[in-house]
Design a protein around this motif. Structure first.
Motif, mmCIF file in Angstrom:
data_model
loop_
_atom_site.group_PDB
_atom_site.id
_atom_site.type_symbol
_atom_site.label_atom_id
_atom_site.label_comp_id
_atom_site.label_asym_id
_atom_site.label_seq_id
_atom_site.Cartn_x
_atom_site.Cartn_y
_atom_site.Cartn_z
ATOM 1 N N VAL A 138 0.860 -1.190 0.000
ATOM 2 C CA VAL A 138 0.000 0.000 0.000
ATOM 3 C C VAL A 138 0.891 1.233 0.000
ATOM 4 O O VAL A 138 1.637 1.468 0.953
ATOM 5 C CB VAL A 138 -0.947 0.018 1.226
ATOM 6 C CG1 VAL A 138 -1.878 1.227 1.150
ATOM 7 C CG2 VAL A 138 -1.747 -1.278 1.304
ATOM 8 N N GLY A 139 0.845 1.997 -1.100
ATOM 9 C CA GLY A 139 1.677 3.198 -1.244
ATOM 10 C C GLY A 139 2.616 3.057 -2.427
ATOM 11 O O GLY A 139 3.232 2.006 -2.619
ATOM 12 N N GLY A 140 2.710 4.128 -3.190
ATOM 13 C CA GLY A 140 3.521 4.080 -4.417
ATOM 14 C C GLY A 140 4.548 5.197 -4.458
ATOM 15 O O GLY A 140 4.840 5.739 -5.512
ATOM 16 N N GLY A 141 5.103 5.536 -3.311
ATOM 17 C CA GLY A 141 6.221 6.490 -3.306
ATOM 18 C C GLY A 141 7.517 5.735 -3.545
ATOM 19 O O GLY A 141 7.520 4.591 -4.041
ATOM 20 N N GLY A 172 7.320 2.308 -1.817
ATOM 21 C CA GLY A 172 6.422 1.334 -2.446
ATOM 22 C C GLY A 172 7.032 0.739 -3.707
ATOM 23 O O GLY A 172 7.045 -0.483 -3.895
ATOM 24 N N VAL A 176 -3.650 11.314 -2.626
ATOM 25 C CA VAL A 176 -2.605 11.587 -1.626
ATOM 26 C C VAL A 176 -1.259 11.547 -2.350
ATOM 27 O O VAL A 176 -0.865 10.511 -2.886
ATOM 28 C CB VAL A 176 -2.616 10.508 -0.516
ATOM 29 C CG1 VAL A 176 -1.575 10.823 0.541
ATOM 30 C CG2 VAL A 176 -4.003 10.354 0.079
ATOM 31 N N VAL A 201 10.244 14.691 -1.652
ATOM 32 C CA VAL A 201 11.668 14.957 -1.388
ATOM 33 C C VAL A 201 12.361 13.589 -1.298
ATOM 34 O O VAL A 201 11.765 12.573 -1.629
ATOM 35 C CB VAL A 201 11.873 15.766 -0.090
ATOM 36 C CG1 VAL A 201 11.448 17.217 -0.264
ATOM 37 C CG2 VAL A 201 11.116 15.124 1.070
ATOM 38 N N GLY A 202 13.621 13.585 -0.857
ATOM 39 C CA GLY A 202 14.328 12.303 -0.740
ATOM 40 C C GLY A 202 15.102 12.030 -2.004
ATOM 41 O O GLY A 202 14.832 11.068 -2.730
ATOM 42 N N GLU A 203 16.099 12.865 -2.294
ATOM 43 C CA GLU A 203 16.766 12.783 -3.590
ATOM 44 C C GLU A 203 18.269 12.564 -3.476
ATOM 45 O O GLU A 203 18.965 12.556 -4.489
ATOM 46 C CB GLU A 203 16.448 14.045 -4.390
ATOM 47 C CG GLU A 203 14.942 14.264 -4.476
ATOM 48 C CD GLU A 203 14.483 15.202 -5.563
ATOM 49 O OE1 GLU A 203 15.094 16.277 -5.687
ATOM 50 O OE2 GLU A 203 13.532 14.855 -6.285
ATOM 51 N N ALA A 204 18.781 12.432 -2.247
ATOM 52 C CA ALA A 204 20.206 12.123 -2.067
ATOM 53 C C ALA A 204 20.287 10.758 -1.390
ATOM 54 O O ALA A 204 19.461 10.443 -0.543
ATOM 55 C CB ALA A 204 20.862 13.172 -1.183
ATOM 56 N N VAL A 240 -7.071 3.508 -0.473
ATOM 57 C CA VAL A 240 -7.461 2.510 0.527
ATOM 58 C C VAL A 240 -8.295 3.243 1.569
ATOM 59 O O VAL A 240 -7.828 4.206 2.183
ATOM 60 C CB VAL A 240 -6.208 1.861 1.161
ATOM 61 C CG1 VAL A 240 -6.592 1.021 2.368
ATOM 62 C CG2 VAL A 240 -5.474 1.008 0.121
ATOM 63 N N PHE A 254 18.251 4.592 2.344
ATOM 64 C CA PHE A 254 19.087 3.501 2.876
ATOM 65 C C PHE A 254 18.256 2.605 3.804
ATOM 66 O O PHE A 254 18.334 1.372 3.749
ATOM 67 C CB PHE A 254 20.288 4.115 3.603
ATOM 68 C CG PHE A 254 20.979 3.172 4.551
ATOM 69 C CD1 PHE A 254 21.746 2.131 4.068
ATOM 70 C CD2 PHE A 254 20.847 3.325 5.920
ATOM 71 C CE1 PHE A 254 22.375 1.242 4.952
ATOM 72 C CE2 PHE A 254 21.466 2.458 6.799
ATOM 73 C CZ PHE A 254 22.240 1.405 6.312
HETATM 74 P P1 FAD Z 1 5.621 8.827 0.590
HETATM 75 O O1 FAD Z 1 6.501 9.412 -0.430
HETATM 76 O O2 FAD Z 1 4.866 9.774 1.479
HETATM 77 O O3 FAD Z 1 4.570 7.914 -0.184
HETATM 78 C C1 FAD Z 1 3.369 7.501 0.425
HETATM 79 C C2 FAD Z 1 2.515 6.763 -0.603
HETATM 80 O O4 FAD Z 1 1.376 6.225 0.057
HETATM 81 C C3 FAD Z 1 1.997 7.643 -1.730
HETATM 82 O O5 FAD Z 1 2.074 6.943 -2.966
HETATM 83 C C4 FAD Z 1 0.506 7.817 -1.381
HETATM 84 O O6 FAD Z 1 -0.299 7.987 -2.532
HETATM 85 C C5 FAD Z 1 0.237 6.489 -0.708
HETATM 86 N N1 FAD Z 1 -0.915 6.518 0.180
HETATM 87 C C6 FAD Z 1 -1.051 7.188 1.348
HETATM 88 N N2 FAD Z 1 -2.288 6.964 1.845
HETATM 89 C C7 FAD Z 1 -2.904 6.114 0.994
HETATM 90 C C8 FAD Z 1 -4.176 5.505 0.938
HETATM 91 N N3 FAD Z 1 -5.124 5.727 1.880
HETATM 92 N N4 FAD Z 1 -4.506 4.709 -0.108
HETATM 93 C C9 FAD Z 1 -3.593 4.470 -1.085
HETATM 94 N N5 FAD Z 1 -2.360 5.004 -1.076
HETATM 95 C C10 FAD Z 1 -2.041 5.818 -0.065
HETATM 96 N N6 FAD Z 1 15.757 10.206 2.234
HETATM 97 C C11 FAD Z 1 16.953 10.041 1.653
HETATM 98 O O7 FAD Z 1 17.421 8.908 1.503
HETATM 99 N N7 FAD Z 1 17.661 11.116 1.213
HETATM 100 C C12 FAD Z 1 17.234 12.382 1.376
HETATM 101 O O8 FAD Z 1 17.890 13.316 0.939
HETATM 102 C C13 FAD Z 1 16.010 12.583 2.053
HETATM 103 N N8 FAD Z 1 15.538 13.818 2.262
HETATM 104 C C14 FAD Z 1 14.364 13.976 2.937
HETATM 105 C C15 FAD Z 1 13.925 15.252 3.275
HETATM 106 C C16 FAD Z 1 12.769 15.420 4.025
HETATM 107 C C17 FAD Z 1 12.328 16.796 4.411
HETATM 108 C C18 FAD Z 1 11.992 14.293 4.399
HETATM 109 C C19 FAD Z 1 10.735 14.455 5.183
HETATM 110 C C20 FAD Z 1 12.404 13.027 4.041
HETATM 111 C C21 FAD Z 1 13.595 12.857 3.327
HETATM 112 N N9 FAD Z 1 14.064 11.589 3.014
HETATM 113 C C22 FAD Z 1 15.274 11.429 2.438
HETATM 114 C C23 FAD Z 1 13.238 10.411 3.241
HETATM 115 C C24 FAD Z 1 12.567 10.016 1.913
HETATM 116 O O9 FAD Z 1 11.893 11.121 1.384
HETATM 117 C C25 FAD Z 1 11.611 8.863 2.101
HETATM 118 O O10 FAD Z 1 12.256 7.840 2.803
HETATM 119 C C26 FAD Z 1 11.144 8.338 0.781
HETATM 120 O O11 FAD Z 1 10.662 9.359 -0.045
HETATM 121 C C27 FAD Z 1 10.083 7.307 0.956
HETATM 122 O O12 FAD Z 1 8.847 7.859 1.268
HETATM 123 P P2 FAD Z 1 7.629 6.865 1.357
HETATM 124 O O13 FAD Z 1 7.493 6.143 0.053
HETATM 125 O O14 FAD Z 1 7.761 6.052 2.578
HETATM 126 O O15 FAD Z 1 6.370 7.822 1.591
#
Ligand code: FAD
Length: 513
Positions: free
Chosen positions: A8-11, A14, A39, A44-47, A196, A361
């Motif tokens: 669940v989640g496509g960031g 995911g 959502v 962010v999260g680019e290094a 979801v 990481f």
């Molecule tokens: P998200 O990107 O938030 O994705 C969440 C996903 O869940 C989305 O696809 C959304 O659509 C989905 N979703 C949510 N609710 C629902 C629902 N109800 N139903 C269906 N889908 C849902 N990491 C690094 O390694 N290097 C960096 O330089 C770095 N910089 C950062 C800077 C900041 C300010 C922050 C906050 C974080 C940073 N990170 C960094 C961490 C990095 O951004 C994350 O680890 C990475 O982007 C993964 O995010 P995620 O996929 O867990 O969450």
């Protein structure tokens, strides 16, 4: 065996999870990713961290394919600006220390500093960064031979990394997610775009299915929570407690900008820059076509408006008209990361703060450990317990390393920086800091569990930050320094040669665009 996984989640988390699982298990298990169109991702999260190349290697992706598609660049180090005092900078490189007569070169350097730049006297990467160089020659060869580019008949993972590879990547997070989505879908991963809206559990609390707004129920054996800070499955549904790191790491907010720039004119610095500020620090991440930048700050010391204004001043006229992304950060980790048949990966599992770029990481580490501890239908509790211990220790170790950054930073010019010296230190750090003042950090004296960082990183940070004095091993005063002197001279010659022979990072990547 288990038959199906629902992510669940496509960031970033995911799609990293889905693509890695499809590379590991092929079509022997079904993987579905459900992501919301409403959502957004965190944006962010680019290094990244130098072990990330194992991820791409595991997927069988070559740099020439994925890097231009994601506007990616090389990252050889983090450049810390103004952490000691205004105008000062140093690099924390992806480069291990050389050893001379059983002592690290930095130890020899402490005995008799060659200049005020330990990072350039003891490491090559500092010179490459100062001169905006690519770590590869135009023919693709690495600047230093023997750095782990041997061709294996098998795929390596981060736990098999024996050499310190000299670089990580910067990339456009949205483009990487798209790239990995296409990779995963081409290998049979099902992609559902929907919200979801409900999570169903059986009487034991195990998840049976998630309900989507328009596409009905999605059942699965294992559920992976990649919903970011929302932590929809792990925190909201299963109620797993969250252990905050806030008392030791106060930065809880960020404001970010994506700034299109003429990078040919500006030049592509091959490192992330972390510039200390009044209430935190600003990151600068150079991509091929823009920079990503953001101010990470503590809301006890700055309002969002002040932070955004400071970030815009920092960027200058190029920030005009750009929309700022304000982010509230959840700093800490889930008590457990795998509960029943649900595993949290990414921000839903935990986040320390972006300094040292460890978010991705953590994701990579979690996916690799999940594959290593993957259950069958017996759901062996031992697998879950070991997984949870490894993931928690890794995050706690990074927390300790980051707390050290603030504590050891010499600057104390306002309340924010003064307070970084007054907060309680996490378990063990105070004792370690005391020990390092008589003997520089080594593999025996740093945080004892795997957390990605090696002792050379601790040495570099303490030498660069300047607030905790280090001294050379007394034995060096009784030893013949001539071998160390030869090594310093050799390193300086190598740095000069590389400065002359390597292309700039922009020149290197321009050939692929
Ligand atoms: P998200 O990107 O938030 O994705 C969440 C996903 O869940 C989305 O696809 C959304 O659509 C989905 N979703 C949510 N609710 C629902 C629902 N109800 N139903 C269906 N889908 C849902 N990491 C690094 O390694 N290097 C960096 O330089 C770095 N910089 C950062 C800077 C900041 C300010 C922050 C906050 C974080 C940073 N990170 C960094 C961490 C990095 O951004 C994350 O680890 C990475 O982007 C993964 O995010 P995620 O996929 O867990 O969450």
């Amino acid at each position: 065996m288990l038959k199906s996984i629902v992510v669940v989640g496509g960031g970033t988390s995911g799609w990293m999870t889905a693509s890695y699982l499809s590379a590991a298990f092929g079509d022997r298990i079904s993987v579905t990713v459900v992501e919301s169109a409403r959502v957004g991702t965190i944006g962010v999260g680019e290094a990244t961290f130098s072990t990330v190349r194992h991820f791409f290697e595991y997927l069988g992706l070559s740099e020439q394919d994925w890097m231009p598609a994601c506007n990616a660049t090389y990252k050889l180090a983090i450049r810390f600006e103004n952490w000691r005092e205004q105008g000062h900078h140093f690099y924390h490189p992806f480069e291990r220390q050389r050893v001379v007569d059983g002592f690290n070169l930095t130890d020899w350097w402490l005995r008799e500093p060659r200049s005020d730049r330990f990072d350039k006297d003891c490491f090559l990467v500092g010179t490459l960064c100062d001169n905006l160089k690519s770590p590869r020659h135009l023919d693709g060869s690495l600047f230093e031979k023997g750095l782990g580019e041997q061709q294996h008949a098998y795929r390596t993972t981060l736990s098999e990394q024996t050499t310190q590879f000299p670089y990580a990547y910067h990339f456009d997070a949205s483009l990487v997610a798209d790239y990995l989505r296409d990779y995963a879908v081409a290998r049979g991963v099902k992609h559902v775009v929907d919200d979801v809206v409900d999570v169903a559990q059986d009487e034991r609390g195990w998840i049976t299915h998630v309900t989507t707004r328009e596409r009905g129920d999605l059942a699965g054996d294992l559920f992976v929570d990649c919903t970011g800070f929302r932590s929809l499955l792990m925190a909201k549904t299963l109620g797993e407690p969250f252990e905050s790191y806030q008392s030791t790491l106060p930065n809880d907010s960020a404001v970010a900008l994506r700034v299109p720039l003429d990078m040919e004119r500006k030049g592509l610095r091959p490192c992330t820059t972390a510039t200390a500020q009044e209430a935190g620090w600003i990151w600068t991440i150079p991509l091929f076509d823009r920079i990503g930048t953001g101010y990470v700050y503590a809301s006890d010391y700055s309002t969002p408006e002040q932070a955004e204004q400071r970030l815009r001043e920092f960027v200058g006229p190029a920030s005009e008209g750009l929309e700022a992304n304000h982010i509230k950060m959840r700093i800490g980790r889930s008590r457990r990361h795998w509960v029943n048949n649900c595993v949290a990966i990414g921000l839903s599992s935990g986040f320390v703060e972006p300094l040292e770029s460890t978010g991705i990481f953590f994701i990579q580490n979690a996916i690799e450990q999940l594959v290593k501890h993957f259950p069958d239908s017996n759901w062996d509790e031992g697998l879950r317990n070991t997984y949870n211990t490894l993931i928690s220790r890794c995050m706690d170790g990074v927390r300790e390393f980051l707390v050290m950054h603030y504590y050891a930073a010499k600057r104390q010019d306002n309340e924010y920086w003064k307070d970084t010296k007054k907060r309680p230190l996490p378990d063990g750090l105070a004792e370690r800091l005391e020990r390092w003042q008589t003997r520089i950090p080594d593999s025996e004296s740093i945080y004892p569990y795997y957390h990605g960082f090696e002792s050379y990183s601790y040495v570099c940070m303490l030498l660069g930050l300047g607030g905790v004095p280090l001294k050379a091993s007394p034995a060096l005063n009784l030893m013949d320094p001539s071998s160390a002197e030869r090594e310093f001279t050799l390193l300086a010659d190598q740095a000069r040669d590389l400065e002359r022979s390597l292309p700039t990072q922009y020149e290197y990547f321009a050939q692929f665009h």
